[in-house]
Design an enzyme around this catalytic site. Structure first.
Site, PDB file in Angstrom:
ATOM      1  N   GLY A 267       3.419  30.892 -20.411  1.00  0.00           N
ATOM      2  CA  GLY A 267       2.509  32.040 -20.529  1.00  0.00           C
ATOM      3  C   GLY A 267       2.723  33.045 -19.401  1.00  0.00           C
ATOM      4  N   ALA A 268       3.994  33.441 -19.233  1.00  0.00           N
ATOM      5  CA  ALA A 268       4.319  34.323 -18.097  1.00  0.00           C
ATOM      6  C   ALA A 268       4.598  35.761 -18.522  1.00  0.00           C
ATOM      7  CB  ALA A 268       5.507  33.761 -17.333  1.00  0.00           C
ATOM      8  N   SER A 269       4.274  36.103 -19.773  1.00  0.00           N
ATOM      9  CA  SER A 269       4.531  37.474 -20.222  1.00  0.00           C
ATOM     10  C   SER A 269       3.555  38.468 -19.597  1.00  0.00           C
ATOM     11  CB  SER A 269       4.438  37.546 -21.749  1.00  0.00           C
ATOM     12  OG  SER A 269       3.253  36.920 -22.188  1.00  0.00           O
TER      13      SER A 269
ATOM     14  N   VAL B 244       3.469  26.431 -26.696  1.00  0.00           N
ATOM     15  CA  VAL B 244       3.415  25.188 -25.901  1.00  0.00           C
ATOM     16  C   VAL B 244       2.636  24.081 -26.602  1.00  0.00           C
ATOM     17  CG1 VAL B 244       3.732  26.306 -23.645  1.00  0.00           C
ATOM     18  CG2 VAL B 244       1.409  25.959 -24.540  1.00  0.00           C
TER      19      VAL B 244
ATOM     20  N   ASN C  30       0.681  27.245 -17.163  1.00  0.00           N
ATOM     21  CA  ASN C  30      -0.252  28.371 -17.027  1.00  0.00           C
ATOM     22  C   ASN C  30      -0.757  28.893 -18.364  1.00  0.00           C
ATOM     23  OD1 ASN C  30      -1.223  31.042 -15.610  1.00  0.00           O
ATOM     24  ND2 ASN C  30       0.191  31.704 -17.223  1.00  0.00           N
TER      25      ASN C  30
ATOM     26  N   SER D 166      -9.711  26.239 -14.305  1.00  0.00           N
ATOM     27  CA  SER D 166     -10.559  27.415 -14.115  1.00  0.00           C
ATOM     28  C   SER D 166     -11.811  26.971 -13.371  1.00  0.00           C
ATOM     29  CB  SER D 166     -10.967  27.985 -15.476  1.00  0.00           C
ATOM     30  OG  SER D 166     -12.089  28.842 -15.335  1.00  0.00           O
TER      31      SER D 166
ATOM     32  N   TYR E  27     -13.940  26.113 -23.864  1.00  0.00           N
ATOM     33  CA  TYR E  27     -13.027  26.494 -22.771  1.00  0.00           C
ATOM     34  C   TYR E  27     -13.317  25.657 -21.523  1.00  0.00           C
ATOM     35  CZ  TYR E  27     -10.581  29.457 -19.335  1.00  0.00           C
ATOM     36  OH  TYR E  27      -9.747  29.916 -18.328  1.00  0.00           O
TER      37      TYR E  27
ATOM     38  N   LYS F   2     -10.796  23.031 -19.704  1.00  0.00           N
ATOM     39  CA  LYS F   2     -10.357  23.239 -18.313  1.00  0.00           C
ATOM     40  C   LYS F   2     -10.797  22.083 -17.415  1.00  0.00           C
ATOM     41  CE  LYS F   2      -7.932  26.887 -18.858  1.00  0.00           C
ATOM     42  NZ  LYS F   2      -6.486  26.862 -18.574  1.00  0.00           N
TER      43      LYS F   2
ATOM     44  N   ILE G  58     -10.474  36.504 -12.629  1.00  0.00           N
ATOM     45  CA  ILE G  58      -9.259  37.247 -12.262  1.00  0.00           C
ATOM     46  C   ILE G  58      -9.087  38.379 -13.269  1.00  0.00           C
ATOM     47  CG2 ILE G  58      -6.754  37.062 -11.926  1.00  0.00           C
ATOM     48  CD1 ILE G  58      -8.274  35.282  -9.931  1.00  0.00           C
TER      49      ILE G  58
HETATM   50  P1  NAP Z   1      -3.690  36.149 -20.218  1.00  0.00           P
HETATM   51  O1  NAP Z   1      -3.536  37.386 -19.433  1.00  0.00           O
HETATM   52  O2  NAP Z   1      -4.580  36.141 -21.420  1.00  0.00           O
HETATM   53  O3  NAP Z   1      -2.227  35.637 -20.642  1.00  0.00           O
HETATM   54  C1  NAP Z   1      -2.103  34.457 -21.390  1.00  0.00           C
HETATM   55  C2  NAP Z   1      -0.640  34.034 -21.399  1.00  0.00           C
HETATM   56  O4  NAP Z   1      -0.551  32.781 -22.101  1.00  0.00           O
HETATM   57  C3  NAP Z   1       0.254  35.008 -22.135  1.00  0.00           C
HETATM   58  O5  NAP Z   1       1.502  35.035 -21.483  1.00  0.00           O
HETATM   59  C4  NAP Z   1       0.389  34.385 -23.524  1.00  0.00           C
HETATM   60  O6  NAP Z   1       1.610  34.738 -24.186  1.00  0.00           O
HETATM   61  C5  NAP Z   1       0.405  32.921 -23.149  1.00  0.00           C
HETATM   62  N1  NAP Z   1       0.052  32.025 -24.238  1.00  0.00           N
HETATM   63  C6  NAP Z   1      -1.105  31.941 -24.936  1.00  0.00           C
HETATM   64  N2  NAP Z   1      -1.033  30.964 -25.850  1.00  0.00           N
HETATM   65  C7  NAP Z   1       0.194  30.401 -25.727  1.00  0.00           C
HETATM   66  C8  NAP Z   1       0.891  29.363 -26.393  1.00  0.00           C
HETATM   67  N3  NAP Z   1       0.320  28.669 -27.393  1.00  0.00           N
HETATM   68  N4  NAP Z   1       2.166  29.077 -26.007  1.00  0.00           N
HETATM   69  C9  NAP Z   1       2.754  29.770 -25.001  1.00  0.00           C
HETATM   70  N5  NAP Z   1       2.155  30.766 -24.333  1.00  0.00           N
HETATM   71  C10 NAP Z   1       0.900  31.078 -24.705  1.00  0.00           C
HETATM   72  O7  NAP Z   1      -4.207  34.935 -19.298  1.00  0.00           O
HETATM   73  P2  NAP Z   1      -4.447  34.845 -17.718  1.00  0.00           P
HETATM   74  O8  NAP Z   1      -5.761  35.447 -17.405  1.00  0.00           O
HETATM   75  O9  NAP Z   1      -3.234  35.287 -16.988  1.00  0.00           O
HETATM   76  O10 NAP Z   1      -4.638  33.266 -17.569  1.00  0.00           O
HETATM   77  C11 NAP Z   1      -3.565  32.398 -17.222  1.00  0.00           C
HETATM   78  C12 NAP Z   1      -4.130  30.998 -17.023  1.00  0.00           C
HETATM   79  O11 NAP Z   1      -5.121  31.034 -15.996  1.00  0.00           O
HETATM   80  C13 NAP Z   1      -4.838  30.440 -18.253  1.00  0.00           C
HETATM   81  O12 NAP Z   1      -4.599  29.056 -18.355  1.00  0.00           O
HETATM   82  C14 NAP Z   1      -6.302  30.707 -17.976  1.00  0.00           C
HETATM   83  O13 NAP Z   1      -7.151  29.811 -18.658  1.00  0.00           O
HETATM   84  C15 NAP Z   1      -6.350  30.508 -16.474  1.00  0.00           C
HETATM   85  N6  NAP Z   1      -7.479  31.212 -15.825  1.00  0.00           N
HETATM   86  C16 NAP Z   1      -7.648  32.560 -15.963  1.00  0.00           C
HETATM   87  C17 NAP Z   1      -8.720  33.180 -15.333  1.00  0.00           C
HETATM   88  C18 NAP Z   1      -9.009  34.648 -15.454  1.00  0.00           C
HETATM   89  O14 NAP Z   1     -10.104  35.065 -15.050  1.00  0.00           O
HETATM   90  N7  NAP Z   1      -8.089  35.468 -15.958  1.00  0.00           N
HETATM   91  C19 NAP Z   1      -9.593  32.417 -14.563  1.00  0.00           C
HETATM   92  C20 NAP Z   1      -9.384  31.054 -14.447  1.00  0.00           C
HETATM   93  C21 NAP Z   1      -8.313  30.465 -15.077  1.00  0.00           C
HETATM   94  P3  NAP Z   1       1.718  36.103 -25.095  1.00  0.00           P
HETATM   95  O15 NAP Z   1       1.609  37.252 -24.118  1.00  0.00           O
HETATM   96  O16 NAP Z   1       3.061  36.015 -25.727  1.00  0.00           O
HETATM   97  O17 NAP Z   1       0.572  36.071 -26.043  1.00  0.00           O
END
Ligand code: NAP
Length: 244
Positions: A9-11, A61, A87, A139, A152, A156, A185
């Site tokens: 999930g690094a896009s 994944v 991630n 999280s 969620y 987590k 975040i």
């Molecule tokens: P985000 O901006 O929504 O990005 C999600 C990423 O996951 C994207 O690269 C997406 O790919 C990829 N993804 C989703 N489903 C997938 C699958 N089935 N297989 C492969 N890739 C997949 O998320 P983020 O905020 O950066 O969060 C990253 C991690 O941190 C997550 O695990 C999230 O739960 C955790 N987190 C986030 C926050 C927050 O506040 N943002 C807080 C705590 C924890 P596409 O772009 O191709 O769709």
């Protein structure tokens, strides 16, 4: 020494910030994505242009065959995965009564089963080399629970149990497994939250701000670094004091 690092999930968001962080440190970075091919390829191209090593790899994944294929492709491009950053994740806000069985299953398939499949695919290489490192994204909601995010929060929290158990099992093989549990975040994941809710979350955070993807990525990078060589089974929560 340069390592082969897979970041799922690094896009975009935290994963993209982590990809930049590891690449800038000289590691070979595998940028996984689900659907946003252009973003993932664009990021890998941007990093290569700066002289770093990065390639994008598509896989859901939560699907075993896709994960196995991705690991083979990475091995062909960069060699075996040495650092795995689990991630990729999804979130959803819904009252508990509205969460369908399908919602529940998808939440666990991506956020928990995805980690299991990727860790299992990395395992034989880790055991062969008696070295390896996994960083899982949980999280703060996995620690405290969030209203209207029961599935969620539960997923987590499962990530934390997964991390601790695997750290105990793989410690004797010199494989470290840790967890980053960020607070709020600023990424697409929170795009569905209203400006009012975001403001409220800022106010509830002692440091008076939501975090940046880079701040979460720094915690990931630290746990994967030599400086964390004696740290395993731990949860590091970059959250501005939101949960202490
Ligand atoms: P985000 O901006 O929504 O990005 C999600 C990423 O996951 C994207 O690269 C997406 O790919 C990829 N993804 C989703 N489903 C997938 C699958 N089935 N297989 C492969 N890739 C997949 O998320 P983020 O905020 O950066 O969060 C990253 C991690 O941190 C997550 O695990 C999230 O739960 C955790 N987190 C986030 C926050 C927050 O506040 N943002 C807080 C705590 C924890 P596409 O772009 O191709 O769709």
């Amino acid at each position: 020494m340069a390592r082969t690092v897979l970041i799922t999930g690094a896009s975009r968001g935290i994963g993209a910030a982590a990809a930049r962080r590891f690449a800038e440190a000289g590691d070979r970075v595998a940028v996984n994505y689900l659907r946003r091919k252009e973003k993932a390829e664009g990021l890998a191209a941007e990093l290569r242009k700066k002289g770093f090593q990065a390639e994008s790899f598509q896989a859901d994944v939560s699907k075993e065959a896709e994960v196995c294929r991705m690991f083979e492709e990475i091995r062909g491009a960069f060699g075996p995965v040495e650092v795995l950053v689990n991630n990729a994740g999804i979130a959803e806000q819904k009252p508990f009564a509205d969460i369908t069985e399908q919602d529940w299953e998808r939440m666990f398939q991506v956020n928990v089963k995805g980690m299991y499949l990727c860790a299992r695919a990395a395992l034989s290489g880790f055991l062969q080399r008696q070295a390896g490192c996994i960083v899982n994204l949980s999280s703060v909601w996995g620690l405290t629970g969030a209203s209207c995010e029961v599935h969620y929060s539960a997923a987590k929290a499962a990530v934390i149990g997964f991390t601790k158990a695997l750290a105990k099992e793989l410690g004797p093989s010199q494989v470290r497994v840790n967890c980053v549990a960020p607070g709020v975040i600023e990424t697409d994941m929170n795009a569905a939250l209203s400006a009012e809710t975001m403001e409220q979350l800022r106010e509830e955070t002692p440091m008076g701000a939501v975090g940046t993807p880079e701040q979460a990525a720094d915690a990931v990078f630290f746990l994967a670094s030599e400086r964390a060589a004696f740290i395993t089974g731990q949860v590091l929560s970059p959250n501005g004091g939101f949960w202490i």
